[in-house]
Design a protein around this motif. Structure first.
Motif, PDB file in Angstrom:
ATOM      1  N   LEU D 178       0.665  -0.911  -0.294  1.00  0.00           N
ATOM      2  CA  LEU D 178      -0.189  -0.236  -0.016  1.00  0.00           C
ATOM      3  C   LEU D 178       0.802   1.333   0.109  1.00  0.00           C
ATOM      4  N   GLU D 181       2.970   2.096  -3.826  1.00  0.00           N
ATOM      5  CA  GLU D 181       2.812   2.064  -3.976  1.00  0.00           C
ATOM      6  C   GLU D 181       1.489   3.218  -3.881  1.00  0.00           C
ATOM      7  N   GLY D 182       1.852   3.926  -3.166  1.00  0.00           N
ATOM      8  CA  GLY D 182       0.504   5.095  -2.527  1.00  0.00           C
ATOM      9  C   GLY D 182       2.330   6.202  -3.491  1.00  0.00           C
ATOM     10  N   ASP D 184       4.771   7.047  -0.719  1.00  0.00           N
ATOM     11  CA  ASP D 184       5.001   7.674   0.044  1.00  0.00           C
ATOM     12  C   ASP D 184       5.915   8.300   0.175  1.00  0.00           C
TER      13      ASP D 184
END
Lengths: 212, 212, 212, 212
Positions: D178, D181-182, D184
């Motif tokens: 997550l 993919e984000g 960050d």
DNA sequence: CATGAATGAGGTTTCATTCAT
DNA sequence: TATGAATGAAACCTCATTCAT
């Protein structure tokens, strides 16, 4: 692939709108054009589509692949020949045997000869396209037609010899093939026609006598 | 490509060394193996070379291109058939006409049948490889042989009809083709052999009479 | 395309007429059907339209492109999950912390599990469709809901740790994804549910203590 | 295709010559370059070959198809991560449980983070390439390593809970996904690392107690 | 509004052939 | 001479999207 199944070459969708029918026609004709002008090895789907005045995509809307396209063209051609022979069979009923054979053989030769170039070109693609199965199917139809014809012959005492008919058909169409592929002259063609009649007549007479 | 020239398919160099001859042999045999096992459309030069136990480079040392490779295989096959027929022609000299035809036809059918699978497979590659020209050449050789044979027939008054011989050959080999391609049973093959003899005998008798 | 903007995937026009609503519904459902039956790589707009019983043209009347179609399906799915979690948040208010976590996690797992096949299938299309942005948006909504929930916890002295909630959500949904994609058994699913509750409870307890 | 079989993605031939090894390397690296610069949907075999400085043909000499190419890249990446985790497992033997978890989690996070861009990019291609099967395989390897590690823990009375390890891994890698993919920030990454340690520690402690 | 025929760029893959080692 | 890695033109086919009917 090889020989084998007759199916799996069916067109993708039957055109419902008028426009579509025209398109399919154009594609089929373009296929023959390209086959004649460029030869089987240069027949590409793109080229066919281009000559037909449509895009490749359109071609593939009606034919699932290249094979099915060629198959359909071959099929139409062979069916026309078969039909001519069947017609001849109908016409020749109750005539004397020699006459029967003459009608049938000439119908076959003529059907193949009207567009000798197309006939010759199609021989080349046939094996890659499931042609042998197709040829078998058409041969069977002709065999049936000729069988019924011979039954009606005055000379016919017993039931006609199925296998002999098959041999006769094979000899006849095989010889045609050789000559068409050879690109022989029109005069050679004419002589072939006449000789093939003689050959078939002689053979049928021979088998009939033999069985008697 | 089309039909046309017979040349331009000759191997690149005639092997002089023993080793080279072996290699060429291996490649030729590998070609047939691949043809039978994988089919014409999966016959790649790399695959052939691999099966022959050599590298592609080596293959191209002896054959200038793929066509010449296939051509050579086809040629060898057709020549063997021709030779069998010519042998039969020599053997049948001075025998009665019916006997002559029988010998010739059976020689032809048998030559094609010994390796029916190979015969059938080669039909497929023939057109892409200049096969029609080759077929014509071989047909002419056979025609000549049969012509000379018929001259020696006791029944023969005038000179034999060249064209009739051609037709007979075409019918015979054409019928063979249909049957071989159809993958018919061995029993069908046997019946074909016998019928083909009858057919040719009947036809030759017919043409001879006609001319008389 | 990548990730990035959330917008630009909205449907083309909001259906005002009843008939239109039905159509859009049918298309959305057809999309899921096709996704499940044929897989993401075989999902074509034509196929979806066909299954929905409309023409491609109609499909494009309501969705500007394929992405928007998939996006809308994904969106609806994710929103339902979010709503279930939000509902759980409302229900769990003022309960003890352990109970809160349990309710939330189970709501999430159950929402994903009702149609496990759909959940799994949607994972595949998400990245091609702007799914990550969507996931972020939904994650934020859940985070907010959980944040407010935790504020109401009796044990809560200070404001809850936003980042910890994010981690918890990521762990929870990430684990779900792995298991759903793996196509695990229903029993494995049940055990997962229970363990995920434990995991989140343990983690939340740990962070709370840590900060104290 | 879907998930399922792990095999059928193996490279076509193992390079024997030195030159070939270099080529394969170049292609693999080019694949990653293209993936990062152009994205998964613009990754074409032609483009990869071009960037690798070879022709498409060469690419297909080593990879039977596009999938196998991507598969090999993904495999290499996942295996490196697995190996890092396994190394950590070896290093952490006999240390206290909390320390163990810390080492393992940090090893995992770091392995994924060194080339965060690559990790993120590979998530996108995984499902189209048999990635789930691959992920399962690697997960099992890690599980085994961690299992053996936990056996050596001083606190470990009974045999460690296999399923709990699986959950932990799923949570950990799911959360990583997550976040990667984000896209960050690096600081978020650092915080994630630390929280993930905490999460796993808390969870493992909880399950252990629960079973006691 | 709905239809479905038509579009065409562009992707994947093959394979005969060459040539440096 | 043998090898086999490399080449690259060119073929087939798909499918999102448009627009005349």
């Amino acid at each position: 692939m090889a020989s084998g199944t007759l199916a799996a070459f069916e067109p993708r969708k039957t055109p419902v709108q008028a426009r579509a029918t025209v398109t399919v026609q154009a594609i089929s004709e373009a296929t023959i054009q390209v086959l004649l002008r460029h030869g089987a090895e240069s027949l590409t789907t793109t080229r066919v589509a281009h000559r037909a005045g449509v895009s490749v995509g359109t071609l593939y809307q009606y034919f699932p692949n290249k094979q099915s396209l060629l198959f359909s063209v071959l099929e139409r051609h062979l069916e026309k020949v078969t039909e001519e022979v069947e017609d001849a069979c109908r016409r020749a009923r109750y005539k004397p045997l020699t006459e029967m054979i003459k009608e049938v053989v000439e119908a076959f030769v003529d059907a193949k000869t009207v567009r000798a170039d197309i006939s010759a070109a199609l021989y080349k693609i046939a094996p890659d396209v499931g042609g042998i199965a197709l040829v078998k199917r058409e041969a069977q139809r002709m065999r049936k037609g000729i069988f019924r014809l011979l039954e009606s012959a005055p000379e016919c005492k017993a039931s006609p010899d199925e296998f002999a008919i098959q041999i006769m058909l094979a000899a006849m169409s095989g010889a045609m093939r050789l000559v068409l592929e050879g690109g022989d002259s029109t005069t050679a063609m004419r002589k072939l026609r006449e000789q093939l009649v003689l050959l078939c007549q002689a053979y049928m007479a021979a088998t009939t006598n033999q069985h008697a």
